[in-house]
Design a protein around this motif. Sequence first.
Motif, PDB file in Angstrom:
ATOM      1  N   PHE A   4       1.108  -1.241   0.081  1.00  0.00           N
ATOM      2  CA  PHE A   4      -0.149   0.022   0.307  1.00  0.00           C
ATOM      3  C   PHE A   4       0.557   1.097   0.193  1.00  0.00           C
ATOM      4  CE2 PHE A   4      -1.916  -3.269   2.186  1.00  0.00           C
ATOM      5  CZ  PHE A   4      -3.812  -3.060   1.340  1.00  0.00           C
ATOM      6  N   GLU A  18     -10.705   5.826   5.517  1.00  0.00           N
ATOM      7  CA  GLU A  18     -10.943   5.494   4.189  1.00  0.00           C
ATOM      8  C   GLU A  18      -9.508   4.816   3.686  1.00  0.00           C
ATOM      9  OE1 GLU A  18      -9.185   8.048   0.202  1.00  0.00           O
ATOM     10  OE2 GLU A  18     -10.914   9.330   1.723  1.00  0.00           O
ATOM     11  N   ILE A  19      -8.661   4.614   4.147  1.00  0.00           N
ATOM     12  CA  ILE A  19      -7.137   4.497   4.202  1.00  0.00           C
ATOM     13  C   ILE A  19      -7.631   2.423   4.853  1.00  0.00           C
ATOM     14  CG2 ILE A  19      -5.106   3.575   5.301  1.00  0.00           C
ATOM     15  CD1 ILE A  19      -4.469   6.411   5.565  1.00  0.00           C
ATOM     16  N   ARG A  21     -10.603   1.233   4.596  1.00  0.00           N
ATOM     17  CA  ARG A  21     -11.677   0.716   3.421  1.00  0.00           C
ATOM     18  C   ARG A  21     -10.419  -0.337   2.730  1.00  0.00           C
ATOM     19  NH1 ARG A  21     -14.973   4.582   4.943  1.00  0.00           N
ATOM     20  NH2 ARG A  21     -14.145   6.466   2.966  1.00  0.00           N
ATOM     21  N   GLU A  22      -9.323   0.965   1.735  1.00  0.00           N
ATOM     22  CA  GLU A  22      -8.729   0.050   0.842  1.00  0.00           C
ATOM     23  C   GLU A  22      -7.821  -1.090   1.714  1.00  0.00           C
ATOM     24  OE1 GLU A  22      -7.531   4.391  -0.466  1.00  0.00           O
ATOM     25  OE2 GLU A  22      -6.130   3.719   0.028  1.00  0.00           O
ATOM     26  N   SER A  26      -8.326  -4.853  -0.087  1.00  0.00           N
ATOM     27  CA  SER A  26      -7.541  -5.354  -0.450  1.00  0.00           C
ATOM     28  C   SER A  26      -7.106  -6.792  -0.445  1.00  0.00           C
ATOM     29  CB  SER A  26      -6.163  -4.471  -0.812  1.00  0.00           C
ATOM     30  OG  SER A  26      -4.829  -4.973  -1.320  1.00  0.00           O
TER      31      SER A  26
END
Length: 101
Positions: A4, A18-19, A21-22, A26
């Motif tokens: 990441f 947001e991080i 969720r990413e 993944s």
Amino acid sequence: MSKFRIDKIPKNEQDIEEIQREIEGSHHHEHEHSIEELLGEIYLNVQSLQSKVEELNRSNDNCKKEISKIYLVLGKLLIALITKDNDEKIKNLKEVLNLLE
């Protein structure tokens, strides 16, 4: 495994979410990929087991035929041993010989 890259330092709760969720997205993708690989391996192993079962069935059928032949030979030998007629003895012994060839 993918790495990441965080383009910005999270400044508030929304950036952190947001991080997160990413990262979760993944990991979920990697998990699905692993499941697909495992399912593929399981499928290949099931196919291998099916081949082994078929081979065992063929072997089992061959064993049944050989056992049947043994009983037939024993029956012919028994007849040859207990009969008084020499022609009958010779006939049964020849049949035993034919079965064993």
